[in-house]
Design a protein around this motif. Structure first.
Motif, PDB file in Angstrom:
ATOM      1  N   GLN A   1      50.038  33.978  67.668  1.00 18.56           N
ATOM      2  CA  GLN A   1      48.665  33.625  67.323  1.00 18.56           C
ATOM      3  C   GLN A   1      47.819  33.370  68.565  1.00 18.56           C
ATOM      4  N   ARG A   2      48.436  32.807  69.612  1.00 17.85           N
ATOM      5  CA  ARG A   2      47.690  32.606  70.861  1.00 17.85           C
ATOM      6  C   ARG A   2      47.367  33.944  71.520  1.00 17.85           C
TER       7      ARG A   2
ATOM      8  N   SER B   1      56.254  35.251  76.588  1.00 20.39           N
ATOM      9  CA  SER B   1      56.200  35.697  75.204  1.00 20.39           C
ATOM     10  C   SER B   1      54.771  36.053  74.791  1.00 20.39           C
ATOM     11  N   GLU B   2      53.819  35.229  75.186  1.00 22.20           N
ATOM     12  CA  GLU B   2      52.412  35.509  74.858  1.00 22.20           C
ATOM     13  C   GLU B   2      51.948  36.810  75.503  1.00 22.20           C
TER      14      GLU B   2
ATOM     15  N   THR C   1      48.520  28.556  67.479  1.00 17.52           N
ATOM     16  CA  THR C   1      49.590  27.601  67.724  1.00 17.52           C
ATOM     17  C   THR C   1      50.862  28.306  68.193  1.00 17.52           C
ATOM     18  N   SER C   2      51.248  29.397  67.529  1.00 21.62           N
ATOM     19  CA  SER C   2      52.436  30.143  67.955  1.00 21.62           C
ATOM     20  C   SER C   2      52.081  31.087  69.094  1.00 21.62           C
ATOM     21  N   ALA C   3      53.116  31.649  69.740  1.00 23.21           N
ATOM     22  CA  ALA C   3      52.885  32.607  70.825  1.00 23.21           C
ATOM     23  C   ALA C   3      52.104  33.815  70.314  1.00 23.21           C
TER      24      ALA C   3
ATOM     25  N   GLU D   1      48.675  34.988  61.301  1.00 19.75           N
ATOM     26  CA  GLU D   1      49.856  34.369  61.894  1.00 19.75           C
ATOM     27  C   GLU D   1      50.976  35.341  62.236  1.00 19.75           C
ATOM     28  N   SER D   2      50.856  36.611  61.872  1.00 25.58           N
ATOM     29  CA  SER D   2      51.937  37.552  62.138  1.00 25.58           C
ATOM     30  C   SER D   2      51.376  38.933  62.424  1.00 25.58           C
TER      31      SER D   2
END
Length: 369
Positions: free
Chosen positions: A150-151, A324-325, A146-148, A233-234
């Motif tokens: 995590q993607r 960002s990704e 979902t976040s940059a 997630e991080s």
């Protein structure tokens, strides 16, 4: 309950797993610890599986601190198909074995609380088991985020550049495999070869599948099977996960040597190459390494530059990815490789019996699914 793979006959006479009558029930087993944000979706995708047979979902509950246990009890109170067992040890293989022993049906489907089964997954897996006579079948891990960050991690998971080698990370054609992601297994075969080895905290699926194959049964990869997986997630959690996983792979090399695939040695080779390049840079900078020998030693920079180029091209070529990704990919891919490789080298040198994955917790040295 386990057998040493080395004690199983190496004859490898191929044989079919015992047949299961159509309409026999299916038991889903899921170790759970600190998964409140993911558990409801994982449970819903499991219970939504369309199977022409009775089903049950056994949750092995570790000592969660985020409300997961309370949520699991609420879900169980609303659906009699959900069974709860306590997994005080929190280790994955312990929880899996507790869940299997508490289940009742002849086919076992392993489910991860950090994942979601796609529609039709179980029906297709049962068909593949019956058609091929396999003891275990698995499919493709489809990572999503979902976040940059995590993607970016998901992109690495889904690419051979990120995790490489295993078909369940990149797809392919139906074939026999050395292991299976999660796995849909015949209970009778598990009763024969032993359940998950409770002394192995990571890589326990590979070790079980090794015993299954050495007993003469087939492990199949079916690309039509797909499971959605949510990465950490991080960045710190991802690094801790891969460090622990690599260390346990090193432990498995200590135990089973050449039975491990050659692809497992690529990340530690990268770590050794990077360390050598750094040493050469220091020696040349200090004037301790000069002349022809220095020039030859500098060739170590070539694979390092090639690796950096490959990762950069991979990040730049991601269709539809944000800036960002792409930036996170440049950090994520080397993190996966270096953390895993460093862990592997430590595991080979010192073992991994005290190593646990703390990537889903903060400040606690507790094993995690």
């Amino acid at each position: 309950m386990r057998n040493d793979p080395g004690s199983i006959s190496a004859a490898r006479i191929s044989r079919d797993a015992p047949a299961v009558p159509r309409g026999s029930g299916v038991s889903f087993v899921m170790p759970v610890l600190n998964e409140r944000d993911y558990l409801s979706r994982a449970v819903a995708s499991t219970l939504a599986q369309e199977v022409d047979a009775p089903i049950e979902l056994v949750l092995a509950l570790g000592p969660s601190t985020d409300g997961t246990t309370e949520l699991a009890r609420e879900l169980a109170a609303n659906d009699p198909r959900i069974v709860l067992v306590d997994n005080a040890a929190a280790d994955i293989p312990v929880g899996l074995n507790l869940a299997i022993r508490a289940s009742h049906h002849p086919t076992i489907v392993r489910v991860d609380a950090h994942s979601e089964l796609t529609p039709g997954y179980t029906r297709r897996a049962l068909e593949t088991l019956e058609r091929t006579g396999a003891a275990n079948v698995g499919g493709v891990m489809r990572a999503e985020g979902t976040s940059a960050f995590q993607r970016a991690a998901a992109a690495a998971y889904n690419s051979r550049i990120g995790l490489g080698g295993g078909a369940y990370h990149g797809g392919g054609t139906e074939s026999e495999a050395e292991s299976a992601y999660l796995g849909v297994m015949r209970r009778e075969v598990l009763d024969e070869v032993g359940y998950f080895d409770e002394s192995i905290r990571r890589g326990e699926d590979w070790e079980l599948n090794l015993r299954i194959r050495r007993a003469g049964y087939r492990v199949m990869f079916d690309p039509a099977l797909s499971v959605t997986y949510h990465p950490r997630e991080s960045w710190p959690r991802l690094a801790r996960q891969f460090l622990a996983t690599g260390r346990w792979r090193g432990e498995l090399v200590r135990r089973y040597g050449s039975r491990n695939s050659v692809r497992f040695f690529a990340p530690p080779a990268l770590v050794v190459t990077l360390a050598t390049a750094l040493l050469v840079r220091v020696l040349r900078g200090s004037g301790a390494l000069t002349g022809v020998i220095g020039a030859i030693a500098s060739l170590v920079y070539v694979p390092v530059a090639l690796y950096a180029a490959i990762v950069t091209v991979f990040a730049a070529a991601r269709s539809g990815a944000t800036l960002s990704e792409r930036a996170w990919i440049l950090a994520v891919v080397p993190t996966m490789h270096i953390a895993w490789g460093a862990g592997f080298l430590a595991g080979v040198a010192r073992g991994a019996s005290e190593t646990v994955d703390t990537s889903r917790l903060s400040g606690r040295n507790t094993p995690l699914p």
